[in-house]
Design a protein around this motif. Structure first.
Motif, PDB file in Angstrom:
ATOM      1  N   ASP A 165       0.821  -1.211   0.000  1.00 22.15           N
ATOM      2  CA  ASP A 165       0.000   0.000   0.000  1.00 22.15           C
ATOM      3  C   ASP A 165       0.855   1.261   0.000  1.00 22.15           C
ATOM      4  O   ASP A 165       0.501   2.260  -0.637  1.00 22.15           O
ATOM      5  CB  ASP A 165      -0.924  -0.001   1.224  1.00 22.15           C
ATOM      6  CG  ASP A 165      -1.947  -1.131   1.175  1.00 22.15           C
ATOM      7  OD1 ASP A 165      -2.286  -1.561   0.053  1.00 22.15           O
ATOM      8  OD2 ASP A 165      -2.396  -1.581   2.247  1.00 22.15           O
ATOM      9  N   SER A 207      -0.113   0.362   5.932  1.00 19.69           N
ATOM     10  CA  SER A 207      -0.938  -0.668   5.329  1.00 19.69           C
ATOM     11  C   SER A 207      -2.411  -0.452   5.681  1.00 19.69           C
ATOM     12  O   SER A 207      -2.749  -0.120   6.829  1.00 19.69           O
ATOM     13  CB  SER A 207      -0.474  -2.047   5.812  1.00 19.69           C
ATOM     14  OG  SER A 207      -1.405  -3.041   5.460  1.00 19.69           O
ATOM     15  N   LYS A 208      -3.270  -0.662   4.708  1.00 18.76           N
ATOM     16  CA  LYS A 208      -4.706  -0.535   4.958  1.00 18.76           C
ATOM     17  C   LYS A 208      -5.180  -1.594   5.953  1.00 18.76           C
ATOM     18  O   LYS A 208      -6.011  -1.315   6.828  1.00 18.76           O
ATOM     19  CB  LYS A 208      -5.472  -0.663   3.644  1.00 18.76           C
ATOM     20  CG  LYS A 208      -5.197   0.458   2.656  1.00 18.76           C
ATOM     21  CD  LYS A 208      -5.966   0.238   1.364  1.00 18.76           C
ATOM     22  CE  LYS A 208      -5.667   1.332   0.356  1.00 18.76           C
ATOM     23  NZ  LYS A 208      -6.385   1.105  -0.929  1.00 18.76           N
ATOM     24  N   ASP A 209      -4.648  -2.812   5.826  1.00 22.17           N
ATOM     25  CA  ASP A 209      -5.027  -3.867   6.769  1.00 22.17           C
ATOM     26  C   ASP A 209      -4.572  -3.532   8.185  1.00 22.17           C
ATOM     27  O   ASP A 209      -5.285  -3.800   9.164  1.00 22.17           O
ATOM     28  CB  ASP A 209      -4.421  -5.207   6.333  1.00 22.17           C
ATOM     29  CG  ASP A 209      -5.062  -5.747   5.063  1.00 22.17           C
ATOM     30  OD1 ASP A 209      -6.212  -5.345   4.767  1.00 22.17           O
ATOM     31  OD2 ASP A 209      -4.413  -6.551   4.359  1.00 22.17           O
ATOM     32  N   ARG A 229      -6.857  -1.023   9.654  1.00 26.46           N
ATOM     33  CA  ARG A 229      -8.133  -1.663   9.984  1.00 26.46           C
ATOM     34  C   ARG A 229      -8.006  -2.466  11.279  1.00 26.46           C
ATOM     35  O   ARG A 229      -8.919  -2.446  12.121  1.00 26.46           O
ATOM     36  CB  ARG A 229      -8.568  -2.565   8.829  1.00 26.46           C
ATOM     37  CG  ARG A 229      -9.887  -3.298   9.073  1.00 26.46           C
ATOM     38  CD  ARG A 229     -10.361  -3.963   7.789  1.00 26.46           C
ATOM     39  NE  ARG A 229      -9.376  -4.869   7.245  1.00 26.46           N
ATOM     40  CZ  ARG A 229      -9.217  -6.140   7.636  1.00 26.46           C
ATOM     41  NH1 ARG A 229      -9.982  -6.634   8.607  1.00 26.46           N
ATOM     42  NH2 ARG A 229      -8.304  -6.902   7.066  1.00 26.46           N
TER      43      ARG A 229
END
Length: 374
Positions: free
Chosen positions: A132, A328-330, A333
C-alpha cells in the motif's frame, strides 16, 4: 580705337559686377556667377577689320545666373541662406519622427519567444506495488509531476531484484537524469547504483539504503523515531519482553535492541527474507513458530505485524500488545478493530514529495535541504 578680346572681357566683367553691386542683387550676395555676354546694339560701330567695336553705353549686360542649387528632401528648390536653414530644420524633423521606429522597430512585428527547455525526465523504481505504501508513493508523484513540470517513468520491480535490474537498463535507454530507487535487495542494489553513476545519472535512495555504496540523496521516514514509539508503547503496556519481526537487509536489528533497552523492554529480534515477507503478507506461509506465544509483538513491516497477529488470534493466544511500522490498509483496519495496539504511519505522501523534490534538485544542480520525517 581698337580693343582686343582680353580687354573686352575685363571691361564687360567690370561693368557687370559694378551694376550688380549697385542693384544689391540677392544672387550676388548668395554667390552668383556672372557670365559675360557679347553683343552690339543696333547702330554699333565696327573696326577696320570688320570686328565689333564695343560701346560701354550700348553694351548688353551679361545675364546673372543663380548657382546650381540642389533639391532638398522635401522636393523644393531652396533659394538663399534662409531657405537652406528651413530645409535643414525640416530634415531634422523627419529624422526625429523616424527615431521611435528605429529604436522600437516595427510595432506590428511579433517577437518569437525563446523555446523552453524540455522537462527533466526522472525514473522511479519501486520495490513492489503490491504494498500500500508504494501505491501511495506512485499516486502522489503522478499528481505532482504536472505541478513541478517533470516527466516521470515508473517501474514496478514486483519484489524481484532481477526485474529491478532490467528496469534500470530501461532507464538508461530512456535518457533519464535521475532515478528514485527503492531497492528490493540492498546488496544487489549496489551494482545498480554504480551502473547509474557511470552514466552520469543521479540516484535518490528511497526508504532503503543500498549496501556499501554512496548515493546522491536518501529519503525516508524517521526509522529511529518509529522504533522508539513502538518500544515505549510496549513497555508501558507492562510486558516483560517483546518479539520484534524485521525484514533482512531492510531494517537494523541492533537498533531495535538499543531502543528497547532505552525503554526498559527486553527485545528479541527475528529476521525474515524479503520473499518470505511477501508470501506471508499474501496469506501464504507462517510467521510464528509452532507453540510460540510472545507477550508483546512488534514488527518493522506492517505486513509482518498483520500476519503474526492473525496467526496468534487464530491459535487463541493474541499478544497483550502488538504494533507495526507502515501505512498498510489492513494494519489501520486492525488498529480500528483493536487487534493492533498501534501502527506508526510512515507518511508515504510526504516521502514521495521529498524524493521527487530531491531528484529535481539534482537534475537542476540545486542544493538539497535536509528534512526529517516521522
Amino acid at each position: 580705337m581698337k580693343v582686343g578680346r582680353r580687354s573686352r572681357e575685363l571691361f564687360s566683367a567690370r561693368c557687370c559686377g559694378e551694376k550688380a553691386r549697385k542693384a544689391g542683387s540677392g544672387f550676388w550676395r548668395s554667390g552668383a556667377v556672372a557670365r559675360p555676354g557679347y553683343g552690339v546694339l543696333p547702330g554699333g560701330t565696327t573696326d577696320a577689320a570688320g570686328g565689333a567695336r564695343p560701346s560701354p553705353e550700348r553694351f548688353v549686360p551679361p545675364v546673372i545666373f543663380p548657382p546650381q542649387t540642389p533639391h532638398n528632401t522635401l522636393g523644393e528648390r531652396a533659394v538663399g541662406e534662409g531657405a537652406w536653414r528651413v530645409s535643414w530644420k525640416r530634415k531634422m524633423l523627419v529624422v526625429l519622427l523616424c527615431c521611435p521606429f528605429l529604436l522600437t522597430g516595427c510595432p506590428d512585428k511579433k517577437k518569437t519567444p525563446p523555446a523552453s527547455p524540455p522537462p527533466p525526465r526522472i525514473g522511479v523504481s519501486l520495490a513492489g506495488l503490491n504494498k500500500d505504501e508504494d501505491q501511495v508513493i506512485k499516486e502522489t508523484m503522478e499528481r505532482q509531476k504536472d505541478q513541478v513540470k517533470a516527466d516521470l517513468v515508473f517501474a514496478d520491480a514486483g519484489g524481484d531484484s532481477l526485474k529491478q535490474g532490467q528496469d534500470v537498463d530501461r532507464f538508461l535507454t530512456e535518457k533519464v537524469g535521475a532515478v528514485v530507487l527503492e531497492a528490493v535487495d540492498p546488496a544487489a542494489a549496489r551494482d545498480l547504483v554504480e551502473r547509474l553513476s557511470r552514466n552520469q545519472i543521479k540516484v535518490v535512495a528511497l526508504n532503503i539504503l543500498p549496501a556499501d555504496t554512496p548515493v546522491d540523496a536518501y529519503v525516508s521516514y524517521d526509522r529511529n523515531g518509529a522504533r522508539a514509539l513502538l518500544t515505549k508503547a510496549a513497555a508501558q503496556a507492562g510486558n516483560g519482553g517483546a518479539l520484534v519481526l524485521t525484514v533482512a537487509g531492510r531494517d537494523q536489528p541492533e537498533a531495535w535492541i538499543t531502543q528497547g533497552n532505552a525503554a526498559g523492554l527486553p527485545v528479541t529480534v527475528r529476521e525474515y527474507a524479503l520473499g518470505e515477507v511477501a508470501a506471508v503478507s499474501a496469506g501464504k506461509g507462517s510467521v510464528m513458530k509452532t507453540g510460540e506465544r510472545p507477550a508483546a509483538l512488534l514488527a518493522g513491516d506492517a505486513g509482518l505485524a498483520v500476519a503474526a497477529v492473525r496467526e496468534l488470534a487464530a491459535a487463541g493466544s493474541p499478544p497483550s500488545y502488538a504494533g507495526g511500522v507502515g501505512s498498510s490498509k489492513d494494519a489501520f483496519r486492525y488498529v480500528s478493530e483493536g487487534k493492533l495496539g498501534g501502527e506508526v504511519d510512515t507518511r508515504p505522501e510526504e516521502v514521495a514529495q521529498s524524493a521527487l523534490q530531491a531528484a529535481l534538485a539534482l537534475t537542476r544542480k540545486q542544493p538539497l535541504s535536509h528534512q526529517q520525517l516521522v
